[in-house]
Design an enzyme around this catalytic site. Sequence first.
Site, PDB file in Angstrom:
ATOM      1  N   ASP A 202     -26.151  -6.798 -43.951  1.00 27.37           N
ATOM      2  CA  ASP A 202     -26.223  -6.807 -42.482  1.00 27.37           C
ATOM      3  C   ASP A 202     -27.040  -5.617 -41.984  1.00 27.37           C
ATOM      4  O   ASP A 202     -26.844  -4.484 -42.437  1.00 27.37           O
ATOM      5  CB  ASP A 202     -24.794  -6.719 -41.913  1.00 27.37           C
ATOM      6  CG  ASP A 202     -24.773  -6.783 -40.398  1.00 27.37           C
ATOM      7  OD1 ASP A 202     -25.264  -7.768 -39.846  1.00 27.37           O
ATOM      8  OD2 ASP A 202     -24.262  -5.824 -39.766  1.00 27.37           O
ATOM      9  N   GLU A 238     -30.942  -8.608 -44.011  1.00 30.19           N
ATOM     10  CA  GLU A 238     -31.277  -8.977 -42.633  1.00 30.19           C
ATOM     11  C   GLU A 238     -32.135  -7.880 -42.013  1.00 30.19           C
ATOM     12  O   GLU A 238     -31.619  -6.888 -41.513  1.00 30.19           O
ATOM     13  CB  GLU A 238     -30.000  -9.151 -41.793  1.00 30.19           C
ATOM     14  CG  GLU A 238     -30.294  -9.581 -40.365  1.00 30.19           C
ATOM     15  CD  GLU A 238     -29.300  -9.059 -39.326  1.00 30.19           C
ATOM     16  OE1 GLU A 238     -29.346  -9.547 -38.188  1.00 30.19           O
ATOM     17  OE2 GLU A 238     -28.493  -8.163 -39.645  1.00 30.19           O
TER      18      GLU A 238
END
Length: 483
Positions: A202, A238
């Site tokens: 993330d 990401e």
Amino acid sequence: MAGVLSLLGFAACGKVSLLEENLIDDNYDNYYEIFVRSFRDSDGDGVGDLNGVTEKLDYIRDLGYTGIWLMPIHPSPSYHGYDVKDYYNVNPNYGTMEDYDNLLTAAHEKGIKVIIDLVVNHTSSQHPWFTASASGDAKYRSYYTWSSSYKEGYNKNGNSYYESWFSGDMPDLNLDNSAVRGEIENIMKFWLEKGTDGFRLDGVMYYYKTDGQKSVDFCKWIKDTAVKYNENAYIVGEAWTNRSTITDFYKSGCDSFFCFPAAQADGYIASSVNTQSAATYWSSIKYVNDMAGQYIPAPFICNHDTGRAAGIMQRDPEKIKFAYGLLSMYSGNTFTYYGDEIGMIGSQNDPDKRIGMLWDKPENVTKAPPGVTSTEYIFDGVDKQLKDKNSILNYYKVCNNVRNAFPSIMRGTTKLLANDDPYVLAFSKTYGDETVKIVINFSTEKKTVTVDGKLAQGICVSGSVKQGSGTLTMPKYSIAILT
Ligand code: CA
């Protein structure tokens, strides 16, 4: 609009006949992204759970996915889970660690990999590390970055300020601290040694918000650390950014970074559909491959933070399908957000992007996440779409199937064959001794294309691809795979 597909009576693209799979045991997979809370409730409390995911593994595998990405499954004060307060446990609303272990075992038996979100840019402000840090604990103070004066990206606690770019509830870990890196290594070790197949990282842009190179280096540290515990660990990051920055992130040696330039309403895929331009799409194939270099591209149309595919494609079932067809002709690992295969829609409001999966009737979906303002379903649920060979769902299945049948589609080197007609693209993909030809008609008109080879599969939004002697007759928005 429920039932619109069958009411409009789209003609069949032949039968939904699937080809025999030819899977290779490597890190190339079609991935399916799951928000556990909204996917499937197994025990009747209205909250999706890990056992619900286990119940639906056959559904996922039958669709042609060989990997699932679970959004955060850890205890968290938020409904979405992107602020973790205990990295070694499962959110009690989602079940138990035993349920997770069972999910892993069942998934592996069915040939499905399981990767989970690794959210280590920041913790929850309720994580014991942060509460100790905020109280001045000697060991934990340096787990986070404190300042006596306000700076951009900082929030206040007591008389001090702490780095927290996302929000005050999400204090940024001090990733320069070797003790913090030791904690992260232990977290990765814990989940990998259970058999977890890898991680979705993330917010990698935020690892070192003001120093991109240090963020890339930290990604390298994560990959190098993960392979100590599972040499095949698949890591996808990401980095919500542009082509050149994603190219830089791939230098970390992580397997994949999500191809954001291909996604959303202004990305390569939607642009190729909307402009009907073979040249636009061909350029994007090169961009997608070049970003990843020797590693694995990770194209997608949408995820839990963006508009959904059906909204991006203006709720037009033919465009929704064709967009997925174009996604599926890229090399690498495609990522599909749960519910996109039935054309679910969201809104600008984040919780609306994460509503209950429509298995059958809207009254049977999981409880809406907090903050939901719209729970509109514009197409039939899974039960009806499974039975309708012209459904969005069955189109997705055919696309995934050709990727599983021809290793070269996911892994091959691409070569342009012809683009004399601006609406038609023909190219080949070669991997080992396999070469497939891919012909795409981007226009809304029927096209006749001169091409040799044997038609293996036609992927159409309506009608069917027909092969004559040395020619293909291709309906609007169609894709032909030839061997
Ligand atoms: Ca439940």
